[in-house]
Design a protein around this motif. Structure first.
Motif, PDB file in Angstrom:
ATOM      1  N   ARG A  68       0.846  -1.194   0.000  1.00 12.27           N
ATOM      2  CA  ARG A  68       0.000   0.000   0.000  1.00 12.27           C
ATOM      3  C   ARG A  68       0.883   1.246   0.000  1.00 12.27           C
ATOM      4  O   ARG A  68       2.104   1.161   0.176  1.00 12.27           O
ATOM      5  N   GLU A  69       0.219   2.379  -0.183  1.00 17.97           N
ATOM      6  CA  GLU A  69       0.956   3.634  -0.120  1.00 17.97           C
ATOM      7  C   GLU A  69       1.134   4.080   1.324  1.00 17.97           C
ATOM      8  O   GLU A  69       0.252   3.876   2.161  1.00 17.97           O
ATOM      9  N   THR A  70       2.266   4.665   1.591  1.00 18.39           N
ATOM     10  CA  THR A  70       2.519   5.287   2.887  1.00 18.39           C
ATOM     11  C   THR A  70       2.545   6.800   2.687  1.00 18.39           C
ATOM     12  O   THR A  70       2.778   7.292   1.580  1.00 18.39           O
ATOM     13  N   THR A  71       2.306   7.536   3.756  1.00 20.50           N
ATOM     14  CA  THR A  71       2.340   8.988   3.678  1.00 20.50           C
ATOM     15  C   THR A  71       3.430   9.519   4.592  1.00 20.50           C
ATOM     16  O   THR A  71       3.776   8.902   5.602  1.00 20.50           O
ATOM     17  N   PHE A  72       3.954  10.666   4.214  1.00 19.76           N
ATOM     18  CA  PHE A  72       5.029  11.280   4.988  1.00 19.76           C
ATOM     19  C   PHE A  72       4.984  12.780   4.762  1.00 19.76           C
ATOM     20  O   PHE A  72       4.367  13.280   3.822  1.00 19.76           O
ATOM     21  N   ASP A  73       5.657  13.520   5.651  1.00 20.66           N
ATOM     22  CA  ASP A  73       5.666  14.974   5.562  1.00 20.66           C
ATOM     23  C   ASP A  73       6.958  15.531   4.983  1.00 20.66           C
ATOM     24  O   ASP A  73       6.960  16.636   4.440  1.00 20.66           O
ATOM     25  N   THR A  74       8.061  14.821   5.138  1.00 23.54           N
ATOM     26  CA  THR A  74       9.360  15.378   4.761  1.00 23.54           C
ATOM     27  C   THR A  74      10.244  14.317   4.123  1.00 23.54           C
ATOM     28  O   THR A  74       9.993  13.111   4.240  1.00 23.54           O
ATOM     29  N   ALA A  75      11.310  14.783   3.485  1.00 26.20           N
ATOM     30  CA  ALA A  75      12.273  13.866   2.874  1.00 26.20           C
ATOM     31  C   ALA A  75      12.943  13.000   3.927  1.00 26.20           C
ATOM     32  O   ALA A  75      13.283  11.839   3.675  1.00 26.20           O
ATOM     33  N   LEU A  76      13.155  13.556   5.119  1.00 25.68           N
ATOM     34  CA  LEU A  76      13.787  12.782   6.177  1.00 25.68           C
ATOM     35  C   LEU A  76      12.878  11.637   6.622  1.00 25.68           C
ATOM     36  O   LEU A  76      13.336  10.523   6.867  1.00 25.68           O
ATOM     37  N   GLU A  77      11.579  11.907   6.731  1.00 24.31           N
ATOM     38  CA  GLU A  77      10.628  10.836   7.038  1.00 24.31           C
ATOM     39  C   GLU A  77      10.617   9.790   5.928  1.00 24.31           C
ATOM     40  O   GLU A  77      10.586   8.586   6.197  1.00 24.31           O
ATOM     41  N   ALA A  78      10.626  10.249   4.684  1.00 24.94           N
ATOM     42  CA  ALA A  78      10.605   9.321   3.563  1.00 24.94           C
ATOM     43  C   ALA A  78      11.836   8.425   3.565  1.00 24.94           C
ATOM     44  O   ALA A  78      11.769   7.236   3.244  1.00 24.94           O
ATOM     45  N   ARG A  79      12.967   9.005   3.931  1.00 26.56           N
ATOM     46  CA  ARG A  79      14.201   8.210   3.997  1.00 26.56           C
ATOM     47  C   ARG A  79      14.061   7.091   5.020  1.00 26.56           C
ATOM     48  O   ARG A  79      14.451   5.945   4.777  1.00 26.56           O
ATOM     49  N   LEU A  80      13.488   7.398   6.180  1.00 32.79           N
ATOM     50  CA  LEU A  80      13.294   6.374   7.203  1.00 32.79           C
ATOM     51  C   LEU A  80      12.313   5.304   6.734  1.00 32.79           C
ATOM     52  O   LEU A  80      12.559   4.103   6.896  1.00 32.79           O
ATOM     53  N   LEU A  81      11.197   5.708   6.144  1.00 33.93           N
ATOM     54  CA  LEU A  81      10.206   4.740   5.680  1.00 33.93           C
ATOM     55  C   LEU A  81      10.800   3.806   4.635  1.00 33.93           C
ATOM     56  O   LEU A  81      10.494   2.613   4.603  1.00 33.93           O
ATOM     57  N   ARG A  82      11.650   4.357   3.790  1.00 29.97           N
ATOM     58  CA  ARG A  82      12.271   3.507   2.780  1.00 29.97           C
ATOM     59  C   ARG A  82      13.228   2.501   3.415  1.00 29.97           C
ATOM     60  O   ARG A  82      13.323   1.349   2.974  1.00 29.97           O
ATOM     61  N   MET A  83      13.952   2.920   4.446  1.00 28.24           N
ATOM     62  CA  MET A  83      14.802   1.974   5.173  1.00 28.24           C
ATOM     63  C   MET A  83      13.980   0.807   5.703  1.00 28.24           C
ATOM     64  O   MET A  83      14.355  -0.359   5.572  1.00 28.24           O
ATOM     65  N   LEU A  84      12.840   1.149   6.334  1.00 25.49           N
ATOM     66  CA  LEU A  84      11.993   0.109   6.899  1.00 25.49           C
ATOM     67  C   LEU A  84      11.425  -0.798   5.815  1.00 25.49           C
ATOM     68  O   LEU A  84      11.333  -2.025   5.983  1.00 25.49           O
ATOM     69  N   ASP A  85      11.049  -0.216   4.688  1.00 28.71           N
ATOM     70  CA  ASP A  85      10.446  -0.969   3.593  1.00 28.71           C
ATOM     71  C   ASP A  85      11.432  -1.974   3.006  1.00 28.71           C
ATOM     72  O   ASP A  85      11.045  -3.068   2.583  1.00 28.71           O
ATOM     73  N   GLU A  86      12.706  -1.620   2.983  1.00 29.84           N
ATOM     74  CA  GLU A  86      13.709  -2.465   2.320  1.00 29.84           C
ATOM     75  C   GLU A  86      14.445  -3.393   3.282  1.00 29.84           C
ATOM     76  O   GLU A  86      15.157  -4.296   2.843  1.00 29.84           O
ATOM     77  N   SER A  87      14.298  -3.180   4.590  1.00 30.29           N
ATOM     78  CA  SER A  87      15.088  -3.941   5.551  1.00 30.29           C
ATOM     79  C   SER A  87      14.551  -5.350   5.753  1.00 30.29           C
ATOM     80  O   SER A  87      13.348  -5.559   5.936  1.00 30.29           O
ATOM     81  N   GLU A  88      15.445  -6.329   5.773  1.00 34.27           N
ATOM     82  CA  GLU A  88      15.078  -7.715   6.053  1.00 34.27           C
ATOM     83  C   GLU A  88      14.798  -7.934   7.539  1.00 34.27           C
ATOM     84  O   GLU A  88      14.266  -8.979   7.922  1.00 34.27           O
ATOM     85  N   SER A  89      15.142  -6.939   8.367  1.00 38.43           N
ATOM     86  CA  SER A  89      14.902  -7.057   9.810  1.00 38.43           C
ATOM     87  C   SER A  89      13.502  -6.623  10.198  1.00 38.43           C
ATOM     88  O   SER A  89      13.086  -6.819  11.338  1.00 38.43           O
TER      89      SER A  89
END
Length: 401
Positions: free
Chosen positions: A224-245
């Protein structure tokens, strides 16, 4: 595919400077003078531009507070800013020479836009990036239409990578992997004891959830789509999306109520994540240079309490290799620390006096941030004030419960 512009700065520490603080202090002085004519104008400008050190607010959120439409808030804000600029141009107060030096009229559009985007990323101020860019350029002496044009370019750049589906696998260009960046972050988590409560599957719906200032990114792991307010938030969400942990994650999973300066407020922590080992953690995004601000510390304390009440871990993502635990251990020589510390024992400092002490001791933003957290200094913004503040019961810089 256009990637989230983390390449502007791999570590936010590299972009920190007290010049950025001085810019906000000048704007805060202007907002205070405007408030002298219309009190609500000062409140609107401060909330919209984040002059109190917290993240700028959406027009929708500001409108809800005052019972106004989003368009009406925009009209009031635009009128107030126009009056502020004209007052400065007519009186020469406050001194805005810093703007002319930082955003020279002789620079080309691309150079100015890149500088403004870099500042947006460092200060986590994407929501008001266009408004901030316009105001900075006008105070630097740029003509009205030139300032509008370049501020529009800043908005277009941010809106471009906020478009829906920008992380979708069908994208034409590869994205720099960020999953590995999550591992060192997990070492900073303050874990709670007991059994972890379930993580909600969907985010809490806020008043401004559909405001067009928000970005939308498709998360492959969630489908699904996620929402965020800033590039810094987006960077964190992408880390979570790609992490095997990470098994799953949810933006804005809980509400944290708190009290700031005798006013009841609510905060929606950035994201909750459940790891593949079953542990859950709550993560808040606050940029490195702003974690010590009074308002942010109160907000983070509330998030920490909620996390531990749920049996979750708690983490602050600063956009830097330095997190709160690192700042608390950051060493500042006694000969540089003691003059400022001794002065604060006798009462709060305004911007001018603080600047003298800070320059004489050669303290940078990281030094002052670390000292403020360690000694529980109250670092207020809009306008600046630093003193030995009220004790915070938990959160950054406090002793663990």
């Amino acid at each position: 595919m256009d990637r989230v512009p983390t390449g502007l700065l791999d570590d936010l520490r590299d972009g920190l400077s007290f010049e950025l603080e001085e810019i906000d202090e000048i704007l805060a002085v202007m907002a205070a003078e405007q408030a002298g004519e219309r009190a609500r104008d000062g409140e609107l400008i401060t909330a919209r531009l984040g002059l109190d050190g917290e993240r700028p607010e959406t027009l929708t959120m500001i409108g809800a507070r005052y019972g106004l439409s989003r368009d009406r808030v925009r009209q009031l804000y635009t009128r107030a800013v126009g009056q502020m600029v004209r007052r400065v141009q007519a009186t020469g107060h406050p001194d805005v020479g810093l703007f002319a030096r930082r955003y020279p009229v002789g620079w080309g559009d691309e150079r100015l836009v890149r500088a403004l985007l870099g500042e947006t990323y460092v200060t986590d101020s994407d929501i008001a990036a266009q408004d901030l860019a316009y105001l900075k350029l006008r105070l630097a002496g740029h003509a009205l239409m030139d300032a509008k044009r370049m501020a529009g370019f800043v908005f277009q750049r941010i809106a471009g990578w906020q478009q829906r589906g920008r992380w979708h696998p069908a994208a034409a260009r590869p994205v720099e992997p960020v999953a590995g960046q999550l591992i060192p972050l997990l070492r900073r988590v303050e874990w709670a004891g007991g059994t972890a409560a379930d993580l909600p599957e969907l985010p809490i719906h806020t008043i401004d959830a559909d405001d067009d200032a928000r970005g939308h990114v498709f998360a492959e792991s969630l489908g699904r789509e996620t929402t965020f307010d800033t590039a810094l938030e987006a960077r964190l969400l992408r880390m979570l999306d790609e992490s095997e942990s990470v098994a799953t994650f949810t933006e804005r999973p809980v509400v944290a109520g708190y009290r700031l300066d005798d006013v009841e407020r609510i905060h929606h922590p950035t994201v909750g994540a459940r790891l593949t080992d079953g542990r859950v953690l709550l993560i808040d995004v606050v940029p490195l240079g702003r974690v010590a601000f009074h308002g942010n510390r109160a907000k983070l304390e509330a998030a920490r309490a909620v996390a531990h009440d749920h049996g979750w871990g708690w983490l602050v993502f600063t956009g830097s290799r330095l997190g709160v635990p690192d700042l608390l251990q950051h060493s500042v020589e006694a000969r540089r620390e003691h003059p400022l510390r001794n002065r604060l024992a006798h009462g709060p400092l305004d911007w001018a006096e603080f600047t003298r002490y800070r320059e004489n001791a050669d303290l940078d933003v990281v030094d002052v941030t670390a000292l403020a957290l360690r000694h529980n200094w109250c670092w207020e913004r809009g306008p600046f004030r630093m003193g030995q503040g009220p004790q915070l019961t938990g959160g950054p810089g406090s002793s663990p419960r």
